[in-house]
Motif scaffolding. Structure first.
Motif, PDB file in Angstrom:
ATOM      1  N   VAL A   1       0.511  -3.444  -6.110  1.00 47.32           N
ATOM      2  CA  VAL A   1       0.731  -2.175  -5.432  1.00 47.32           C
ATOM      3  C   VAL A   1      -0.581  -1.398  -5.463  1.00 47.32           C
ATOM      4  O   VAL A   1      -1.214  -1.296  -6.519  1.00 47.32           O
ATOM      5  N   TRP A   2      -0.978  -0.873  -4.307  1.00 44.94           N
ATOM      6  CA  TRP A   2      -2.208  -0.079  -4.251  1.00 44.94           C
ATOM      7  C   TRP A   2      -1.858   1.334  -3.771  1.00 44.94           C
ATOM      8  O   TRP A   2      -1.487   1.516  -2.615  1.00 44.94           O
TER       9      TRP A   2
ATOM     10  N   VAL B   1       3.931   1.848   2.464  1.00 46.37           N
ATOM     11  CA  VAL B   1       4.952   2.863   2.202  1.00 46.37           C
ATOM     12  C   VAL B   1       4.307   4.229   2.436  1.00 46.37           C
ATOM     13  O   VAL B   1       3.242   4.512   1.885  1.00 46.37           O
ATOM     14  N   GLY B   2       4.925   5.081   3.265  1.00 41.29           N
ATOM     15  CA  GLY B   2       4.334   6.403   3.509  1.00 41.29           C
ATOM     16  C   GLY B   2       5.227   7.259   4.386  1.00 41.29           C
ATOM     17  O   GLY B   2       6.279   6.805   4.868  1.00 41.29           O
TER      18      GLY B   2
ATOM     19  N   VAL C   1       0.861  -1.178   0.000  1.00 41.14           N
ATOM     20  CA  VAL C   1       0.000   0.000   0.000  1.00 41.14           C
ATOM     21  C   VAL C   1       0.900   1.233   0.000  1.00 41.14           C
ATOM     22  O   VAL C   1       1.893   1.274   0.738  1.00 41.14           O
ATOM     23  N   VAL C   2       0.600   2.206  -0.851  1.00 38.45           N
ATOM     24  CA  VAL C   2       1.365   3.451  -0.864  1.00 38.45           C
ATOM     25  C   VAL C   2       0.393   4.588  -0.570  1.00 38.45           C
ATOM     26  O   VAL C   2      -0.577   4.778  -1.300  1.00 38.45           O
ATOM     27  N   ALA C   3       0.631   5.305   0.522  1.00 38.81           N
ATOM     28  CA  ALA C   3      -0.238   6.428   0.880  1.00 38.81           C
ATOM     29  C   ALA C   3       0.639   7.529   1.451  1.00 38.81           C
ATOM     30  O   ALA C   3       1.747   7.254   1.917  1.00 38.81           O
TER      31      ALA C   3
ATOM     32  N   ASN D   1       6.756  12.436  -5.195  1.00 35.33           N
ATOM     33  CA  ASN D   1       6.131  11.259  -5.806  1.00 35.33           C
ATOM     34  C   ASN D   1       7.197  10.246  -6.216  1.00 35.33           C
ATOM     35  O   ASN D   1       7.036   9.045  -6.041  1.00 35.33           O
ATOM     36  N   ARG D   2       8.328  10.768  -6.741  1.00 38.78           N
ATOM     37  CA  ARG D   2       9.394   9.855  -7.155  1.00 38.78           C
ATOM     38  C   ARG D   2       9.926   9.072  -5.949  1.00 38.78           C
ATOM     39  O   ARG D   2      10.182   7.880  -6.027  1.00 38.78           O
ATOM     40  N   ARG D   3      10.050   9.750  -4.810  1.00 34.40           N
ATOM     41  CA  ARG D   3      10.568   9.057  -3.625  1.00 34.40           C
ATOM     42  C   ARG D   3       9.616   7.948  -3.148  1.00 34.40           C
ATOM     43  O   ARG D   3      10.054   6.887  -2.713  1.00 34.40           O
ATOM     44  N   PHE D   4       8.319   8.206  -3.212  1.00 29.62           N
ATOM     45  CA  PHE D   4       7.355   7.154  -2.826  1.00 29.62           C
ATOM     46  C   PHE D   4       7.476   5.967  -3.798  1.00 29.62           C
ATOM     47  O   PHE D   4       7.485   4.809  -3.373  1.00 29.62           O
ATOM     48  N   ALA D   5       7.580   6.281  -5.098  1.00 30.41           N
ATOM     49  CA  ALA D   5       7.678   5.202  -6.089  1.00 30.41           C
ATOM     50  C   ALA D   5       8.975   4.417  -5.893  1.00 30.41           C
ATOM     51  O   ALA D   5       8.989   3.184  -5.970  1.00 30.41           O
ATOM     52  N   GLU D   6      10.060   5.135  -5.608  1.00 33.27           N
ATOM     53  CA  GLU D   6      11.359   4.463  -5.426  1.00 33.27           C
ATOM     54  C   GLU D   6      11.377   3.600  -4.170  1.00 33.27           C
ATOM     55  O   GLU D   6      12.113   2.635  -4.078  1.00 33.27           O
TER      56      GLU D   6
END
Ligand code: ADQ
Length: 485
Positions: free
Chosen positions: A142-143, A58-59, A15-17, A125-130
């Motif tokens: 991935v949600w 991830v957050g 989960v990415v928030a 946003n790039r850091r969350f994706a990385e």
């Protein structure tokens, strides 16, 4: 590299928030303790995380600067993302909450835009994706959640062609005419279209998104499926758009309402207010989208007109502090507090309020007691993705009493048809709706509440999460291009 490192653990579901589901508390000896924040998303995820072998989140951990190392909490692995003070100001308070938030809520206040904010949004946003890409298992899921992270789906897709990616937008998606005002609008659309499945709260949000893609990117759309051209020789990808109205942990809320201590607390609350005949309640984050000013205006006029007697009717307004460093929120707080002060100055009987204003948070138990003590709950949002307060009130009334006055501009209005539906911009209509709710006979309340409860109890947040992930599993698997080879 963002391919999974064979020596480190990876997760089937990530989960990415923007925020991790935990808050830090400093212990007396100076050490940090992490406490799970009991939000709806956390509850929903707990139930789906139980169905996978290994889940991760991830957050941002909530404090600027050096993030804590990854850690475990409640059976999940948590991966904190770094945000510096400048990211907080530009990515979070700036582009997310002073550009996107007002624009996506139909420009209730003017969106502000600065190119430095966009740069920070892109960087964050790039850091969350990385952080998410390397910890997702091969062929995993991935949600990604919400408007702060709209570029993340494409950023992950570019690193990992083997994973399924879902995105859910918790707030409205505006009409194409409004969305078109957004600088960098096409980058946002392309970012979102990195996902396999895009979920929205109400049908109109899904339709608005599809219309924006058609008009601004010119992509082929068939029903709610968008064909996204691949880069270079890459094949076309199909992206599905669907409506998934979010909900609450209905059974847990309903169970609290049966707790004898909480029932006692509800009785005590009314007593503390001077045992009025009627209690009217508003519960919101102190946000200009929630229509608090419109509600207070209607309430003030009803008192002025002598249609409500403050000796037997009290209003409680709970307004949780929110985004206090953003200008529009500072101004809103001043206006709300001035209005409440005026109403009380003119109408409150000696020793008790006409409007009891609470600018702080309550725990779940006290919140349920408040709902149980309220004869009428006013949800008068000018624009709202869903509005969980409306659903919480319904779940808190197993006694089938109480009336929900609900704005047609809240996503919940699509499902909660048995509420007293209002256009909060029409102050006269709002005033009559409040009077109607206050005068509603018990049998009529029961009939409406029974229908509302049927809706809320049958469609809880666990179902919502399962439906989304089930659909994602089907969509992501359909294309040859993103299946693992
Ligand atoms: P929010 O805009 O925060 O959420 P909402 O859906 O009403 O709005 O949820 C607020 C939550 O905070 C509710 O669970 C409520 O009980 C709680 N809350 C409010 N005031 C509180 C207080 N003083 N103390 C304790 N708790 C309090 C965004 C979107 C919504 C969408 C949700 C979920 O803006 O439209 O419904 O996400 O997708």
């Amino acid at each position: 590299t963002s391919a999974p490192d064979p020596s480190s653990p990876t997760h089937e579901l990530v989960v990415v928030a923007n925020r991790l589901p935990v808050d830090s508390h400093t212990l007396p000896d100076g050490a940090t303790e992490w406490v799970t924040s009991p939000g709806g998303l956390v509850t929903a995820m707990e139930s789906v995380m139980r169905t996978v072998d290994s889940g991760a989140w991830v957050g941002w951990a909530g404090a600027p600067g050096e993030p804590p190392a990854p850690f475990e909490a409640d059976g999940m692995s948590l991966y904190p993302v770094r945000l510096d003070q400048q990211d907080v100001e530009r990515y979070y308070e700036g582009f997310s909450n002073a550009t996107l938030w007002p624009l996506y809520h139909d420009v209730i206040v003017d969106p502000e835009f600065h190119r430095t904010w966009w740069d920070a949004y892109l960087g964050a946003n790039r850091r969350f994706a990385e952080a998410a890409a390397p910890v997702t298992a091969p062929g995993g899921t991935v949600w990604v959640h919400d408007y702060q992270l709209q570029l993340v789906p494409l950023m992950i897709r570019e690193k990992r062609t083997d994973v399924r990616i879902g995105f859910f937008n918790h707030i409205p998606f505006p009409s194409v005419e409004l969305f078109s005002q957004l600088p960098k609008r096409n980058s946002i659309l392309r970012g979102l279209l990195g996902a396999d499945l895009l979920g929205f709260q109400r049908e109109s949000d899904s339709l608005n998104f599809v219309a924006a893609v058609r008009k601004l990117l010119g992509y082929h759309v068939e029903g709610m499926t968008i064909s996204v051209p691949g880069l270079g020789a890459a094949p076309v990808r199909e992206v599905e758009v669907r409506t998934f109205p979010i909900s609450i942990d209905s059974a847990a809320v309903s169970a609290l309402a049966e707790d004898p201590q909480i029932r006692e607390r509800a009785v005590q609350l009314r007593h503390d207010l001077g045992d009025p005949e009627k209690v009217v309640l508003g519960v919101d984050r102190l946000d200009y989208t929630k229509g608090i000013r419109h509600r207070l205006k209607a309430w003030g006029e009803l008192l002025d007109d002598g249609l409500i007697d403050p000796h037997d009717t009290v209003m409680i307004q709970v307004a949780t502090p929110s985004r206090e460093r953003v200008d529009a929120y500072k101004q809103l707080r001043d206006e709300v507090e001035l209005t409440v002060g005026r109403i009380n100055g003119e109408h409150a009987p000696l020793g008790r309020p006409a409007v009891s204003y609470q600018h702080h948070s309550f725990d779940r138990r006290d919140m349920t007691a408040l709902y149980m003590a309220a004869d009428v709950v006013l949800v008068t949002a000018l624009r709202d993705g869903m509005n969980l307060v409306a659903k919480e009130y319904v779940a808190s009334r197993p006694d089938l009493r109480g009336v929900l006055v609900l704005s047609e501009f809240a996503g919940a209005a699509d499902e909660l048809r048995a509420a007293v539906l209002v256009n909060p911009h029409d102050i006269d209509e709002l005033k009559s709706a409040i009077l109607r709710a206050l005068a509603m006979p018990a049998e009529e309340q029961e009939e409406a509440m029974r229908s509302l409860r049927h809706q809320v109890m049958e469609n809880d947040v666990q179902n919502w999460a399962h439906d989304f992930l089930e659909r994602l599993e089907q969509t992501g698997r359909l294309e040859g291009s993103s299946a693992p080879v």
